[in-house]
Design an enzyme around this catalytic site. Sequence first.
Site: not given
Length: 198
Positions: A68-70
């Site tokens: 994931c990436d935020t």
Amino acid sequence: MTNVILASNSPRRRELFKEICSSFLAEGEDIDESGAKSLAPLECVTELASEKAKACIDKHPDSLVVACDTIVVLDGEIIGKPVDYSDAANILRKESGKTHEVITAYCLQYQGKKLQNHVHSYVKFNKLDDELIEKYLNEFHPYDKAGAYGIQDSSKEYPLIEEFSGSFTNIMGFPLSEIKKDLFSFCVKLEINPDFLI
């Protein structure tokens, strides 16, 4: 039992993943993020999550990978991780008194099959004076966090946040309930025993 790998070096994401997954390895890969930065925010974060998953799958082709990436988006601009104290202070001044969006994109990948999704939350900052900004940065050193803050740090002593809407764990960088739901669906579809889920 299927090997599960969290494609991340973040201690925060590892601790959160432990709440829904009983057994996994955590192994992040450095990827080139420069190309994605020119994309629109949602495209950018989706591309980065996908690239993280791909880098991990290339090394562990038989594992189920969660990546994931935020990002933080303020007035249409992607706000990344601060490079130093001065940058962090400037970011917090920008966020002061305003509402920004937090988007986490995640990618589940297993043997050529992929599930991608994203979660949006919104955070409204209190008005921050320089004294509070200095005090917060000296105490928490949030240089590994997009937007230069951690929502879990906000308190009576460090009143950063006025209010937020949406997933709290998304704002921390790992939307637990959404990822758990999609992991279960992904496993069922691929006839994988989801016995690692808590």
